[in-house]
Motif scaffolding. Structure first.
Motif, PDB file in Angstrom:
ATOM      1  N   GLY A   1      -0.170  21.563   2.088  1.00  0.00           N
ATOM      2  CA  GLY A   1      -0.949  21.769   0.863  1.00  0.00           C
ATOM      3  C   GLY A   1      -0.024  21.989  -0.312  1.00  0.00           C
ATOM      4  O   GLY A   1       1.090  22.491  -0.160  1.00  0.00           O
ATOM      5  N   GLU A   2      -0.486  21.574  -1.485  1.00  0.00           N
ATOM      6  CA  GLU A   2       0.242  21.845  -2.738  1.00  0.00           C
ATOM      7  C   GLU A   2      -0.456  23.039  -3.366  1.00  0.00           C
ATOM      8  O   GLU A   2      -1.618  22.930  -3.781  1.00  0.00           O
ATOM      9  CB  GLU A   2       0.133  20.654  -3.696  1.00  0.00           C
ATOM     10  N   VAL A   3       0.228  24.166  -3.427  1.00  0.00           N
ATOM     11  CA  VAL A   3      -0.467  25.403  -3.781  1.00  0.00           C
ATOM     12  C   VAL A   3      -0.165  25.801  -5.231  1.00  0.00           C
ATOM     13  O   VAL A   3       1.002  26.003  -5.602  1.00  0.00           O
ATOM     14  CB  VAL A   3      -0.065  26.542  -2.817  1.00  0.00           C
ATOM     15  N   CYS A   4      -1.215  25.896  -6.051  1.00  0.00           N
ATOM     16  CA  CYS A   4      -1.056  26.325  -7.438  1.00  0.00           C
ATOM     17  C   CYS A   4      -0.528  27.763  -7.461  1.00  0.00           C
ATOM     18  O   CYS A   4      -0.904  28.587  -6.626  1.00  0.00           O
ATOM     19  CB  CYS A   4      -2.404  26.284  -8.159  1.00  0.00           C
ATOM     20  N   GLN A   5       0.318  28.040  -8.438  1.00  0.00           N
ATOM     21  CA  GLN A   5       0.954  29.354  -8.517  1.00  0.00           C
ATOM     22  C   GLN A   5       0.458  30.134  -9.734  1.00  0.00           C
ATOM     23  O   GLN A   5       0.448  29.613 -10.848  1.00  0.00           O
ATOM     24  CB  GLN A   5       2.476  29.183  -8.619  1.00  0.00           C
ATOM     25  N   ALA A   6       0.069  31.372  -9.487  1.00  0.00           N
ATOM     26  CA  ALA A   6      -0.350  32.239 -10.596  1.00  0.00           C
ATOM     27  C   ALA A   6       0.884  32.792 -11.284  1.00  0.00           C
ATOM     28  O   ALA A   6       1.840  33.200 -10.626  1.00  0.00           O
ATOM     29  CB  ALA A   6      -1.196  33.389 -10.057  1.00  0.00           C
ATOM     30  N   GLY A   7       0.861  32.788 -12.603  1.00  0.00           N
ATOM     31  CA  GLY A   7       1.898  33.467 -13.380  1.00  0.00           C
ATOM     32  C   GLY A   7       1.313  34.757 -13.928  1.00  0.00           C
ATOM     33  O   GLY A   7       0.226  35.203 -13.506  1.00  0.00           O
ATOM     34  N   VAL A   8       2.017  35.331 -14.889  1.00  0.00           N
ATOM     35  CA  VAL A   8       1.580  36.600 -15.475  1.00  0.00           C
ATOM     36  C   VAL A   8       0.186  36.458 -16.115  1.00  0.00           C
ATOM     37  O   VAL A   8      -0.686  37.320 -15.945  1.00  0.00           O
ATOM     38  CB  VAL A   8       2.652  37.054 -16.496  1.00  0.00           C
ATOM     39  N   ALA A   9      -0.041  35.351 -16.818  1.00  0.00           N
ATOM     40  CA  ALA A   9      -1.328  35.179 -17.512  1.00  0.00           C
ATOM     41  C   ALA A   9      -2.487  35.136 -16.515  1.00  0.00           C
ATOM     42  O   ALA A   9      -3.561  35.721 -16.754  1.00  0.00           O
ATOM     43  CB  ALA A   9      -1.304  33.897 -18.342  1.00  0.00           C
ATOM     44  N   GLU A  10      -2.280  34.456 -15.393  1.00  0.00           N
ATOM     45  CA  GLU A  10      -3.363  34.356 -14.404  1.00  0.00           C
ATOM     46  C   GLU A  10      -3.614  35.709 -13.727  1.00  0.00           C
ATOM     47  O   GLU A  10      -4.758  36.023 -13.366  1.00  0.00           O
ATOM     48  CB  GLU A  10      -3.040  33.287 -13.353  1.00  0.00           C
TER      49      GLU A  10
ATOM     50  N   VAL B   1      -1.730  28.189   2.485  1.00  0.00           N
ATOM     51  CA  VAL B   1      -2.879  27.335   2.861  1.00  0.00           C
ATOM     52  C   VAL B   1      -3.757  28.098   3.857  1.00  0.00           C
ATOM     53  O   VAL B   1      -4.983  28.111   3.740  1.00  0.00           O
ATOM     54  CB  VAL B   1      -2.406  25.981   3.433  1.00  0.00           C
ATOM     55  N   VAL B   2      -3.122  28.789   4.807  1.00  0.00           N
ATOM     56  CA  VAL B   2      -3.904  29.675   5.692  1.00  0.00           C
ATOM     57  C   VAL B   2      -4.649  30.701   4.836  1.00  0.00           C
ATOM     58  O   VAL B   2      -5.844  30.932   5.018  1.00  0.00           O
ATOM     59  CB  VAL B   2      -2.993  30.410   6.700  1.00  0.00           C
TER      60      VAL B   2
END
Ligand code: NAD
Length: 520
Positions: free
Chosen positions: A66-75, A213-214
């Motif tokens: 899976g290509e997993v979106c990454q949260a930054g500080v704003a998220e 992904v899990v």
């Protein structure tokens, strides 16, 4: 409806044909839909980001799970706002309603068990039975904590003084940050998240980037079970970018962490500092590493001791916090035990976890592979290598993360191999003069998580009960695979701070106790 007594989810029985067929079928289903982009889940909305991390199969790192979106500080800030808002209503809901939603989540996990297992097989290299046990434990945590919340929800009448009524009760702490490891990728995360949610908190969940992904499986489970928007937020991210921010946000009241001692102690230190706008002291629950020993006494039943030690040392490639990484053998039985141990290990086969022909799979990624190989070199210098058993050369390519199953003799407590958590299939064998020295050596590390003793002497077993200093001690069986309720789990010393998971003291950590006194 009536909620029956807690029961552990049963272990899988591979003598049943459907159970054997279910795994390859689920793995094929996963492969047909694999490699897609997984969004964050914040306030009930899916959010995609430009920063993504591919999560790959450790038996073949070209295969992207899976290509997993990454949260930054704003998220993280966005998720905090959603959590604070949603928690106001959730925390006031009757505990029974919250418990019923978590029980529904457990039911959904049961229905999807083989699909949930398949992700673990391909994303972290778990064998079929190990993956099934992990999902089973996730189900158990949800079933157990839902019931335990109902127990804690009964206001307790305190004291007998005439003219007053005292009630002892609990209220949620508010917002919980849940930070999970990759090695029990669903179970531990499901346990921490469901505990936080059922006690009335909102959650920001950061899985490990090696098992995101899990971790995403929990989005589907909690959403479909009816957990309200904003109560469960899925925010995978790079810890170097958002780790400290998540821990220090003033709204976060409780941090539930499971992982290494280094990261755990860093979080404890970071969370202790008061931030502007913070009006409470953060509580940190930190379950950390181990350097666990099994003691083999001179009268041990060797057939049992060998099989159990091999399973505890090499099951899931030794990547369990509870795994046996030291076997301490009393001198008079040393040669007989070690010969059989090494021969037993040699008979095990190493290859991809998706093929049940193999007993041991790849380790989780290239960086763990490198670290473990470095420890094998240290072992070579400090002791004598008794076994270095590798995967077949055609499997052991640059694209795979295999390491040799390694047994090293001649180790004593001052060696690094006897002290540092390697988190891989490297087993140190230590020859102790007698049972007293074996206990002393077993206790000679900074950790205190699990331990095992094989002995037929009631006196020695009694001595171990008293003196073997670990959170979970197992007599005449292996020291891995704790079951919710039956073996409530957790250590002390540098193995962690917090009450045992899957036990009666666990949930209260996510709440504040309150006593109400009424003058009558
Ligand atoms: P890790 O400490 O590397 O990572 C754990 C989690 O912390 C991951 O999600 C990681 O991204 C995150 N993290 C890292 N730095 C952070 C920071 N500065 N701020 C916030 N989060 C941060 O551990 P791991 O490699 O995922 O797991 C293996 C370790 O976990 C081993 O040491 C093992 O013994 C331990 N473990 C303990 C238990 C237990 O119950 N005691 C259970 C499972 C695993």
């Amino acid at each position: 409806c009536e909620i029956g007594p807690f029961r552990n989810d049963p272990a899988i029985d591979f003598t049943i044909e459907e159970a054997r067929e279910a795994f390859p079928e689920a793995i094929s289903r996963l492969r047909a839909d694999m490699g897609r982009t997984l969004p964050l889940y914040i306030g009930g909305t899916e959010i995609t980001t430009d920063d993504r991390i591919p999560s790959t199969n450790p038996a073949n790192i070209s295969e992207v799970v899976g290509e997993v979106c990454q949260a930054g500080v704003a998220e993280i800030d966005q998720a905090i706002a959603a959590a604070v808002q949603a928690q106001k209503e959730w925390g006031r809901r009757p505990a029974k309603e919250r418990a019923e939603i978590i029980l529904r989540a457990a039911e959904i996990a049961k229905e999807r068990i083989f699909d949930l297992c398949a992700v673990q097989v391909l994303e972290v290299g778990k064998q079929w039975d190990q993956a099934h046990a992990d999902v089973g434990e996730a189900i158990d945590f949800m079933e157990y904590y839902a019931r335990d919340m109902l127990r804690l929800d009964q206001p307790r009448r305190m004291g007998r003084a005439p003219g007053e009524i005292n009630h002892y009760m609990y209220q949620p702490k508010g917002v919980a940050a849940v930070i999970g490891p990759w090695n029990f990728p669903l179970a531990i995360s499901a346990g921490m998240c469901s505990a936080a949610i059922v006690t009335g908190n909102a959650v920001l969940y950061k899985p490990s980037s090696l098992s995101s992904v899990v971790g995403y499986g929990l989005v589907d489970i909690f959403r479909d079970a009816g957990v309200p928007d904003g109560i469960f937020n899925y925010v995978p991210g790079r810890s170097s970018v958002m780790g400290d921010h998540l821990v220090t946000r003033p709204e976060v009241g409780v941090i539930a962490f499971t992982g290494s001692m280094e990261v755990g102690t860093h979080i404890i230190e970071t969370a202790a500092k008061l931030q502007p706008g913070q009006d409470h002291v953060k509580r940190v629950i930190a379950e950390m590493g181990g350097k666990n020993a099994i003691i083999i006494d001179d009268d041990a039943e060797l057939d049992e001791a060998v099989v159990h030690t091999l399973y505890a040392a090499f099951g899931f490639q030794g990547q369990k916090c509870s795994a046996c990484s030291r076997v301490i053998v009393v001198d008079s039985i040393y040669d007989r035990f070690v010969e059989r141990l090494v021969e037993g290990a040699r008979s095990l086969k190493i290859g991809p976890a998706e093929n049940p022909h193999y007993n041991m799979g790849p380790v989780v990624d290239k960086s763990q592979q490198k670290k473990i190989k470095e420890y094998v070199e240290i072992a070579r210098k400090e002791g004598a290598i008794l076994l270095e058993h590798a995967a077949a050369p055609e499997l052991d390519t640059d694209n795979a993360c295999f390491v040799p199953m390694t047994i090293v003799g001649g180790i004593t407590p001052e060696h690094r191999i006897a002290q540092e958590e390697i988190f891989g299939p490297v087993l140190a064998v230590m020859r102790a003069r007698d049972f007293d020295q074996a206990i002393e050596w077993a206790n000679s590390t900074r950790y205190a998580l699990t331990g095992g003793v094989f002995s037929r002497s009631p006196r020695h077993l009694e001595q171990a009960r008293r003196e073997f200093n670990v959170g979970n001690l197992y007599l005449n069986r292996n020291n891995v695979g704790a079951l919710v309720e039956r073996q409530a789990f957790g250590g002390f010393k540098l193995s962690g701070i917090g009450s045992k998971t899957g036990g009666p003291d666990y949930l209260i950590q996510y709440m504040d106790p309150k006593v109400v006194t009424e003058n009558t």
